[in-house]
Write a protein that holds these residues in place. Structure first.
Motif: not given
Ligand SMILES: [Zn+2]
Ligand SMILES: [Zn+2]
Length: 232
Positions: A46-47, A49-50, A53, A57, A161, A164-165, A168
């Motif tokens: 997750d980190e 992927l963040g 993102a 962006h 955001e 990020g979604s 995932r």
């Protein structure tokens, strides 16, 4: 890309943006997803992927600021899908005008009569949700397991955001496909401009004469069945 307080191009990077060595366009960037040598998005946490993102962006914003109104973000996984490096990465091509596929779909996605908004109300196609985003089987996919990732609200471009979604849900798609069919080459891309979305096309069948010459795609998997298989 450096975290706050650190200079770019110093050791310890997490996501790295570099110019494409063989650019076919005026400006093309490669976004290296992680310093770890990992072939698939399925293996990122997750980190990581963040961080991707944030990079997406920032670079989408930089392209627009420089006057490229239609940045084209794409992600290829697997050599058969055109990935030039075995290390997971994405690419951003800075375009001043909408790509032909984007131009083609603009009329179908106009506010008020948006085909994507319609797809978002069909519960049989839903696979998963993450925040405001929905992952669904494409109603008329070119390939088995073709999916769409889109916000439920009709908006032209994603915020941090939303990206990020989307990442995932992309990872979820890659992982479930691997579980169902083994490592699967695939292409994914971001369409901006009306109702933003990612399209993900697994490259299970080889495109041949009927597809390339006739524009006729034979898909052996119904979208409702694809949704059922990808859900579990
Ligand atoms: Zn819409
Ligand atoms: Zn599209």
């Amino acid at each position: 890309m450096a975290p706050p307080g650190r200079a770019p191009d110093t050791p310890g990077w997490q996501v790295r943006v570099v110019p494409n060595l063989y650019p076919a366009f005026e400006h093309q960037e490669v976004i290296v997803h992680t310093p770890r040598h990992v072939r698939t998005l399925a293996e990122l946490d997750d980190e990581e992927l963040g961080m991707i993102a944030v990079a997406w962006h920032e670079r989408l914003g930089a392209a627009r600021e420089a006057g490229f109104d239609y940045p084209f973000l794409l992600f290829n996984e697997g050599r058969e899908a055109g990935a030039s490096l075995p290390h997971t990465h994405s690419q951003l091509v800075w375009l001043r005008e909408a790509a032909p596929e984007v131009q083609n779909e603009l009329p179908r996605l106009a506010a008020g009569t948006c085909a994507l908004c319609d797809v978002l109300t069909d519960g049989a196609l839903e696979i998963a949700v993450d925040g405001e985003l929905s992952l669904r089987a494409a109603p008329a996919g070119r390939a088995p397991y073709e999916v769409l990732i889109a916000p439920r609200v009709h908006e032209a471009k994603p915020d941090l955001e939303g990206l990020g979604s989307a990442l995932r849900l992309l990872r979820l798609t890659v992982s479930r496909l691997r579980a169902l069919e083994g490592p699967t080459p695939l292409n994914a891309w971001l369409h901006l401009g009306v109702h933003w979305h990612f399209e993900v096309v697994p490259r299970l069948p080889v495109l041949a004469g009927l597809e390339l010459g006739g524009g006729i795609f034979v898909n052996w998997l119904a979208p409702e069945e694809a949704a059922v298989r990808l859900r579990d």
